[in-house]
Design a protein around this motif. Structure first.
Motif, PDB file in Angstrom:
ATOM      1  N   LYS A 142       0.841  -1.120   0.174  1.00 49.39           N
ATOM      2  CA  LYS A 142       0.055  -0.146  -0.039  1.00 49.39           C
ATOM      3  C   LYS A 142       0.809   1.400   0.058  1.00 49.39           C
ATOM      4  CE  LYS A 142      -3.988  -2.075   2.076  1.00 49.39           C
ATOM      5  NZ  LYS A 142      -3.568  -3.520   2.227  1.00 49.39           N
ATOM      6  N   TRP A 143       1.874   1.517   0.699  1.00 52.79           N
ATOM      7  CA  TRP A 143       2.700   2.689   0.977  1.00 52.79           C
ATOM      8  C   TRP A 143       3.457   2.914  -0.383  1.00 52.79           C
ATOM      9  CZ3 TRP A 143       7.944   3.068   0.894  1.00 52.79           C
ATOM     10  CH2 TRP A 143       8.665   2.127   0.978  1.00 52.79           C
ATOM     11  N   THR A 144       4.050   2.039  -0.994  1.00 50.85           N
ATOM     12  CA  THR A 144       4.892   2.312  -2.059  1.00 50.85           C
ATOM     13  C   THR A 144       4.102   2.656  -3.421  1.00 50.85           C
ATOM     14  OG1 THR A 144       4.639  -0.163  -2.595  1.00 50.85           O
ATOM     15  CG2 THR A 144       6.655   0.574  -1.447  1.00 50.85           C
ATOM     16  N   PRO A 145       4.624   3.376  -4.360  1.00 46.80           N
ATOM     17  CA  PRO A 145       3.996   3.833  -5.629  1.00 46.80           C
ATOM     18  C   PRO A 145       3.581   2.532  -6.253  1.00 46.80           C
ATOM     19  CG  PRO A 145       6.262   4.542  -5.526  1.00 46.80           C
ATOM     20  CD  PRO A 145       6.095   3.617  -4.401  1.00 46.80           C
ATOM     21  N   LEU A 146       2.426   2.760  -7.016  1.00 53.52           N
ATOM     22  CA  LEU A 146       1.554   1.557  -7.608  1.00 53.52           C
ATOM     23  C   LEU A 146       2.383   1.154  -8.730  1.00 53.52           C
ATOM     24  CD1 LEU A 146      -1.302   0.225  -8.018  1.00 53.52           C
ATOM     25  CD2 LEU A 146      -1.773   1.850  -9.735  1.00 53.52           C
ATOM     26  N   TRP A 147       3.232   1.860  -9.448  1.00 56.49           N
ATOM     27  CA  TRP A 147       3.982   1.107 -10.493  1.00 56.49           C
ATOM     28  C   TRP A 147       4.831  -0.002  -9.791  1.00 56.49           C
ATOM     29  CZ3 TRP A 147       9.163   1.011 -10.079  1.00 56.49           C
ATOM     30  CH2 TRP A 147       9.790   2.076  -9.299  1.00 56.49           C
ATOM     31  N   TRP A 148       5.614   0.401  -8.574  1.00 52.50           N
ATOM     32  CA  TRP A 148       6.392  -0.516  -7.901  1.00 52.50           C
ATOM     33  C   TRP A 148       5.504  -1.660  -7.575  1.00 52.50           C
ATOM     34  CZ3 TRP A 148      11.510  -1.601  -6.804  1.00 52.50           C
ATOM     35  CH2 TRP A 148      11.659  -2.483  -6.028  1.00 52.50           C
ATOM     36  N   ARG A 149       4.428  -1.972  -6.996  1.00 53.01           N
ATOM     37  CA  ARG A 149       3.528  -2.862  -6.647  1.00 53.01           C
ATOM     38  C   ARG A 149       3.143  -3.830  -7.820  1.00 53.01           C
ATOM     39  NH1 ARG A 149      -1.014  -0.090  -3.508  1.00 53.01           N
ATOM     40  NH2 ARG A 149       0.024   1.872  -4.502  1.00 53.01           N
ATOM     41  N   LEU A 150       2.561  -3.271  -8.854  1.00 49.38           N
ATOM     42  CA  LEU A 150       2.353  -4.016 -10.023  1.00 49.38           C
ATOM     43  C   LEU A 150       3.659  -4.495 -10.355  1.00 49.38           C
ATOM     44  CD1 LEU A 150       0.295  -1.117 -11.964  1.00 49.38           C
ATOM     45  CD2 LEU A 150      -0.406  -3.050 -10.797  1.00 49.38           C
ATOM     46  N   GLY A 151       4.923  -4.021 -10.518  1.00 50.62           N
ATOM     47  CA  GLY A 151       5.834  -4.506 -10.947  1.00 50.62           C
ATOM     48  C   GLY A 151       6.502  -6.034 -10.168  1.00 50.62           C
ATOM     49  N   CYS A 152       6.048  -5.672  -8.726  1.00 53.28           N
ATOM     50  CA  CYS A 152       6.338  -6.944  -7.626  1.00 53.28           C
ATOM     51  C   CYS A 152       5.431  -7.857  -7.947  1.00 53.28           C
ATOM     52  CB  CYS A 152       6.228  -6.507  -6.239  1.00 53.28           C
ATOM     53  SG  CYS A 152       7.253  -5.197  -5.486  1.00 53.28           S
ATOM     54  N   THR A 153       4.155  -7.609  -8.182  1.00 57.72           N
ATOM     55  CA  THR A 153       3.245  -8.936  -8.560  1.00 57.72           C
ATOM     56  C   THR A 153       3.554  -9.372 -10.013  1.00 57.72           C
ATOM     57  OG1 THR A 153       1.416  -7.726  -7.577  1.00 57.72           O
ATOM     58  CG2 THR A 153       0.832  -9.306  -9.021  1.00 57.72           C
ATOM     59  N   SER A 154       3.796  -8.650 -10.842  1.00 55.00           N
ATOM     60  CA  SER A 154       4.363  -9.092 -12.015  1.00 55.00           C
ATOM     61  C   SER A 154       5.483 -10.135 -11.854  1.00 55.00           C
ATOM     62  CB  SER A 154       4.732  -8.226 -13.242  1.00 55.00           C
ATOM     63  OG  SER A 154       4.987  -8.524 -14.382  1.00 55.00           O
ATOM     64  N   VAL A 155       6.635  -9.749 -11.234  1.00 55.59           N
ATOM     65  CA  VAL A 155       7.859 -10.553 -11.192  1.00 55.59           C
ATOM     66  C   VAL A 155       7.442 -11.829 -10.368  1.00 55.59           C
ATOM     67  CG1 VAL A 155       9.722 -10.677 -10.004  1.00 55.59           C
ATOM     68  CG2 VAL A 155       9.390  -8.571 -11.125  1.00 55.59           C
ATOM     69  N   LEU A 156       6.720 -11.891  -9.204  1.00 53.11           N
ATOM     70  CA  LEU A 156       6.388 -13.065  -8.571  1.00 53.11           C
ATOM     71  C   LEU A 156       5.597 -13.985  -9.532  1.00 53.11           C
ATOM     72  CD1 LEU A 156       5.407 -11.126  -4.955  1.00 53.11           C
ATOM     73  CD2 LEU A 156       7.414 -12.653  -5.854  1.00 53.11           C
ATOM     74  N   GLN A 157       4.556 -13.409 -10.107  1.00 53.33           N
ATOM     75  CA  GLN A 157       3.620 -14.385 -11.114  1.00 53.33           C
ATOM     76  C   GLN A 157       4.588 -14.793 -12.030  1.00 53.33           C
ATOM     77  OE1 GLN A 157       0.778 -12.479 -13.582  1.00 53.33           O
ATOM     78  NE2 GLN A 157      -0.515 -14.134 -13.523  1.00 53.33           N
ATOM     79  N   HIS A 158       5.409 -14.289 -12.546  1.00 56.24           N
ATOM     80  CA  HIS A 158       6.233 -15.005 -13.705  1.00 56.24           C
ATOM     81  C   HIS A 158       7.563 -15.489 -13.362  1.00 56.24           C
ATOM     82  CE1 HIS A 158       3.214 -11.930 -15.599  1.00 56.24           C
ATOM     83  NE2 HIS A 158       3.219 -13.092 -16.549  1.00 56.24           N
ATOM     84  N   LEU A 159       7.796 -15.842 -12.201  1.00 53.53           N
ATOM     85  CA  LEU A 159       8.931 -16.467 -11.914  1.00 53.53           C
ATOM     86  C   LEU A 159       9.298 -17.935 -12.847  1.00 53.53           C
ATOM     87  CD1 LEU A 159       9.165 -16.026  -7.964  1.00 53.53           C
ATOM     88  CD2 LEU A 159      10.685 -14.757  -9.606  1.00 53.53           C
ATOM     89  N   GLY A 160       8.166 -18.309 -13.275  1.00 53.30           N
ATOM     90  CA  GLY A 160       8.442 -19.564 -14.029  1.00 53.30           C
ATOM     91  C   GLY A 160       9.265 -19.028 -15.252  1.00 53.30           C
ATOM     92  N   GLY A 161       9.554 -17.888 -15.680  1.00 49.63           N
ATOM     93  CA  GLY A 161      10.345 -17.655 -16.799  1.00 49.63           C
ATOM     94  C   GLY A 161      11.784 -17.879 -16.386  1.00 49.63           C
ATOM     95  N   ILE A 162      12.201 -17.627 -15.216  1.00 49.13           N
ATOM     96  CA  ILE A 162      13.482 -17.884 -14.853  1.00 49.13           C
ATOM     97  C   ILE A 162      13.717 -19.344 -14.589  1.00 49.13           C
ATOM     98  CG2 ILE A 162      15.165 -17.694 -12.796  1.00 49.13           C
ATOM     99  CD1 ILE A 162      13.804 -14.908 -12.136  1.00 49.13           C
TER     100      ILE A 162
END
Length: 523
Positions: A142-162
Motif C-alpha cells: 500500500k505505501w509504495t508507488p503503484l507502479w512498484w507494486r504492480l511490478g512486484c506482482t508481475s515478477v512474482l507471477q512470472h518467476l516461471g520464466g527464470i
C-alpha cells in the motif's frame, strides 16, 4: 435446466451476447446483514421470468480488432522477458566458452550446469515462493508507488520464466560438457563418460516432458517422466559430479581426498538441488476430506483448518503420483475449514465425483498464487468464470476492499449451497456481481460489465503517497485479477490493456500461447 458447467470453455448459454444497460438493483438481504447498500451499478438488463423468450438469439457482435502492439505487449510479458534474459545470457557465455574466450566457463562448466538447474528448481519450490510473497506483501503493501507494486506482482507471477530459462540453459550446458569430454576421449575414464551420457539422457527426457503440449494433453505422461526421470537424473548427477571431481584426466588418476570434492562449486550446487527437491515432499500428509457433489460435473472438497487468501494446494490419491493443483477457498486463518473446487476434466477429477475418497494426500505447505499479492493494493476487482471461482473467492471473502464478478452457468445449482453460502455471508451486494448465463440468456459483454464495476468501485481510488508525490498520476487506479479460460482471459486482458487498466490474468504456457495468439488474431 442443465446443471453441467463447462470448465475450460464457455458453455452454450455463454456463447451469446446481451445488451447492457445501467439500472439500479435493490440490495439483497441475507441473514446477518445490518446495512442497506446502494447497489447502483452497471448490470445487464434481465428479462422477467414470465416473459416469452425470443424465437432466436441475435447474432453475436463482431469482435473488436485489437492492435498488434497490445497483442505483442501481452505476449511478451514478464515471463518471456525473464526467459529471454536468462537464456540469452547463458547462450552468450556458452558461445564465448566454445570459442575459447571464456576459460573460466570451460574449466568449471559443471558448475554452470548444476548452477542453472539449481536455480530452475528453486523457482518452483513452494517454500521459497511463500517466503518471497511474504517479504513483498510485508514490506511493500500500500505505501509504495503503484507502479512498484504492480511490478512486484508481475515478477512474482512470472518467476516461471527464470525456471524455464535456467532449466533449458542447464540442459544445453550439460550437453556442451559431455561433448567436450568426448573430444578428449583418450584421457577420460569410461565410468565418467557413461555417467555423463546417462545424466544427459535423464535430464533431457525430464525437460522434454515439460513441453506445454505434453503437459496439457498428457498430464500423467508429463508427471511420471518429469518427476521420476528427474529423480533418476538427480542420482546420476550426484554420481557424475563426484566421479568427475575425483578423476584427474591429466594424470589419469583418482583423487579420493574428500576435501577436494567439497571444495568444488558443482558439489554445493547439487546439494542445493537435492534440498530444494526434497523440502516439499517432507511436507506431504494424508488428510481426511469430505466431498460434496452438488452436480455431476463439480466436486467441492472440504479440508480441516483455515488458510490465508491467494493460496493453491496440490492433492492426490497417492503419496507420490498424480498431483493436481486447485485454488483454495477459505474465510481466513481462523476458519474451521477450507475448500477446493474440482471441475471434472480428466480421470482424476472424474474419480472424485464417481468414487469420492475419504482421505487425500496433500502438501501441507501450500504455494502462493497471484491473488496472494492482493494485500499490496487498496482496492481491486476479482473477475472469474466457472470453476475459476476456486482461485478467486478467498480474496473477496477475506478483504472488504475487493469486488467480485463471477460469470457462470446456473451457479447456485451447479456449485451448491456451500459456495453460495460463503458468498452471501461475506460479500455484500454492493461489491458483487453474479452473472448466471442460464437465467440471463447468454454471456455478458464482459468488458462493459468490468468497466462499469471498475468505475463504480474505484470511487475511493488510490490515496496519494507522501513519499512519492510524483506518483499523483496513478491516483484513482485499482487493479484487476482474472481467472478464466484462455478465450475469456485473452479478451479481458486485451480490453483492460486498451483501457489502460492494470490487470493480471491467468498465466498460459510459453509455446501454446505463441501459436494461439497469432493464429486466432491474425489480421
Amino acid at each position: 435446466m442443465s446443471t453441467e458447467p463447462r470448465v475450460d470453455t464457455y458453455n452454450d448459454a455463454e456463447k451469446g451476447t446481451v445488451e447492457v444497460a445501467t439500472i439500479t438493483v435493490p440490495p439483497t438481504s441475507y441473514p446477518g446483514d445490518e446495512k442497506k447498500f446502494d447497489n447502483s451499478i452497471a448490470l445487464p438488463e434481465v428479462k422477467k421470468e414470465n416473459a416469452t423468450p425470443p424465437a432466436k438469439k441475435s447474432p453475436p457482435k463482431p469482435k473488436k480488432k485489437v492492435s498488434k502492439w497490445i497483442r505483442w505487449t501481452l505476449w511478451f510479458n514478464t515471463y518471456r522477458k525473464f526467459f529471454t534474459f536468462v537464456f540469452s545470457l547463458n547462450m552468450i557465455g556458452l558461445a564465448l566458452a566454445a570459442t575459447g574466450h571464456f576459460p573460466y566457463a570451460v574449466k568449471y562448466n559443471g558448475a554452470f550446469v548444476v548452477g542453472n538447474l539449481n536455480f530452475a528448481i528453486l523457482m518452483r519450490n513452494e517454500i521459497f515462493g511463500r517466503i518471497l510473497y511474504w517479504f513483498v506483501n510485508t514490506c511493500f503493501a500500500k505505501w509504495t508507488p503503484l507502479w512498484w507494486r504492480l511490478g512486484c506482482t508481475s515478477v512474482l507471477q512470472h518467476l516461471g520464466g527464470i525456471h524455464s530459462g535456467c532449466a533449458l540453459s542447464g540442459v544445453i550446458w550439460l550437453l556442451f560438457k559431455v561433448v567436450r569430454m568426448f573430444t578428449t576421449l583418450n584421457v577420460q575414464h569410461d565410468a565418467v563418460l557413461i555417467l555423463g551420457v546417462c545424466t544427459n539422457v535423464a535430464v533431457m527426457i525430464s525437460a522434454l516432458s515439460a513441453i506445454p503440449w505434453v503437459r496439457n494433453t498428457h498430464h500423467n505422461v508429463f508427471e511420471r517422466h518429469h518427476r521420476f526421470i528427474g529423480w533418476v537424473g538427480l542420482v546420476c548427477t550426484w554420481a557424475f559430479v563426484i566421479l568427475g571431481d575425483t578423476y584427474d584426466p591429466v594424470n589419469r588418476t583418482w583423487n579420493l581426498d574428500g576435501v577436494h570434492v567439497i571444495s568444488q562449486q558443482d558439489f554445493w550446487f547439487t546439494i542445493g538441488m537435492t534440498v530444494f527437491i526434497a523440502l516439499p515432499w517432507i511436507c506431504v500428509r494424508e488428510v481426511p476430506v469430505d466431498i460434496e457433489l452438488p452436480s455431476p460435473k463439480v466436486a467441492i472438497i472440504r479440508f480441516e483448518r483455515g488458510m490465508q487468501q491467494g493460496l493453491l494446494g496440490r492433492i492426490s490419491r497417492s503419496s507420490i503420483m498424480e498431483y493436481h493443483a486447485f485454488g483454495i477457498i477459505s474465510e481466513g486463518k481462523h476458519a474451521k475449514y477450507h475448500y477446493m473446487i474440482a471441475g471434472v476434466q480428466g480421470d482424476f477429477t472424474r474419480g472424485l465425483v464417481n468414487d469420492p475418497p475419504k482421505t487425500l494426500w496433500t502438501r501441507q505447505v501450500k504455494f502462493a498464487g497471484v491473488s496472494n499479492t492482493s494485500t499490496l493494493y487498496h482496492r481491486g476487482i476479482r473477475i472469474c468464470t466457472g470453476t475459476g471461482i476456486g482461485a478467486a473467492l478467498s480474496t473477496c471473502l477475506q478483504s472488504p476492499n475487493w469486488f467480485l464478478i463471477w460469470i457462470g452457468s446456473d451457479q447456485e445449482k451447479t456449485f451448491g449451497p456451500t459456495i453460495s453460502g460463503l458468498i452471501h455471508r461475506h460479500i455484500g451486494p454492493e461489491r458483487l456481481i453474479l452473472w448466471d448465463s442460464k437465467k440471463r440468456g447468454g454471456r455478458p459483454d464482459t468488458m462493459k460489465l468490468l468497466k462499469e464495476a471498475y468505475k463504480s468501485w474505484n470511487a475511493e481510488g488510490e490515496p496519494l503517497t507522501c513519499f512519492f508525490l510524483w506518483s499523483q498520476i496513478l491516483t484513482g487506479i485499482l487493479v484487476v485479477f482474472i481467472t478464466s479460460n484462455y478465450i475469456g482471459n485473452t479478451e479481458i486482458m486485451q480490453g483492460c490493456k486498451e483501457a489502460e487498466i492494470p490487470v493480471f490474468g491467468t498465466l498460459w504456457d510459453f509455446v501454446s500461447i505463441f501459436t494461439s495468439i497469432y493464429d486466432s488474431h491474425s489480421d
